[in-house]
Design an enzyme around this catalytic site. Structure first.
Site, PDB file in Angstrom:
ATOM      1  N   TYR A 115       3.030   4.692   0.732  1.00 28.02           N
ATOM      2  CA  TYR A 115       3.718   5.255   1.891  1.00 28.02           C
ATOM      3  C   TYR A 115       2.738   6.156   2.635  1.00 28.02           C
ATOM      4  CZ  TYR A 115       8.005   3.811  -0.549  1.00 28.02           C
ATOM      5  OH  TYR A 115       8.979   3.092  -1.190  1.00 28.02           O
ATOM      6  N   ASP A 161       0.855  -1.183   0.000  1.00 23.34           N
ATOM      7  CA  ASP A 161       0.000   0.000   0.000  1.00 23.34           C
ATOM      8  C   ASP A 161       0.890   1.231   0.000  1.00 23.34           C
ATOM      9  OD1 ASP A 161      -1.103   0.271   3.493  1.00 23.34           O
ATOM     10  OD2 ASP A 161       0.853  -0.185   2.644  1.00 23.34           O
TER      11      ASP A 161
END
Length: 223
Positions: free
Chosen positions: A66, A64
């Site tokens: 940062y 996913d």
């Protein structure tokens, strides 16, 4: 109105009309209105804007985005030019230098790869600020599974770089007889020494592309 300006619009149109995706979209509207979400809403689909369906040569799967300030911009493993290079990307650059002799660039923006056909795809495309994995199970996983499925079924072969068990599990159905599947440990500091270093994914990808009559990727990111 389509969110894509290239051939992904037709490829993903039916998927984006399904109930689960419409529910995801409504949830995201609420999240962006009430929370700080990364990336910026206009960058959610940046990977697809940079890399068309037909031109996808290499797929690199991340988890996913940062979740820190000023990092995510819609491309897996990539950060904005002004952001510090994250540890996993530093290890990717180290392997790139060992593999192809390419020196580490001064920034972590991988847009140049994306412009050549490297689809930098995260499993989940959004996240709450400072809350890793906070948008798991909203529906993104099903959407990105479909993206991998349509690329797998495409006649033109591609390279799938699967770093770590989650990426390997996500793309387990990819036809390795047609596509090039390169598996290794994840480039994170905790795992890179367990098989990512020395895996030489970049030269392997280019050998496969050339064997199929495709132009290789220029992996050297200019400063």
């Amino acid at each position: 109105m389509n969110v894509f300006e290239n051939d992904w619009a037709d490829v993903l149109k039916e998927e984006m009309e399904k109930p689960y995706y419409l529910a995801l979209r409504e949830k995201l509207k609420s999240e962006y209105n009430s929370e700080k979400i990364f990336p910026d809403m206009y960058d959610i689909f940046a990977a697809f804007h940079h890399t068309s369906f037909e031109n996808t040569k290499v797929v690199i799967i991340g988890q996913d985005p940062y979740h820190g300030e000023g990092q995510a911009h819609g491309l897996s493993f990539s950060v904005r030019k002004e952001a510090a290079i994250p540890p996993s990307l530093r290890n990717i650059y180290k392997e790139l230098e060992d593999d192809l002799g390419i020196h580490t660039p001064a920034h972590g923006d991988l847009s140049y790869w994306a412009s050549q056909g490297v689809l930098l795809l995260n499993n989940v495309l959004t996240v709450r600020a400072h809350q890793a994995h906070s948008h798991r199970n909203l529906g993104w996983e099903r959407f990105t599974d479909h993206v991998i499925d349509v690329l797998n079924k495409r006649e033109r072969p591609a390279v799938f770089m699967l770093w770590g068990k989650p990426a390997q599990k996500k793309a387990a159905s990819v036809d390795a007889a047609k596509h090039c599947v390169i598996e290794s440990a994840h480039p994170s500091p905790l795992a890179a020494y367990k098989g990512f270093f020395g895996s030489r994914p970049f030269s392997k990808a280019n050998r496969f592309l050339k064997s199929k009559g495709e132009d290789p990727i220029d992996w050297e990111i200019k400063d």
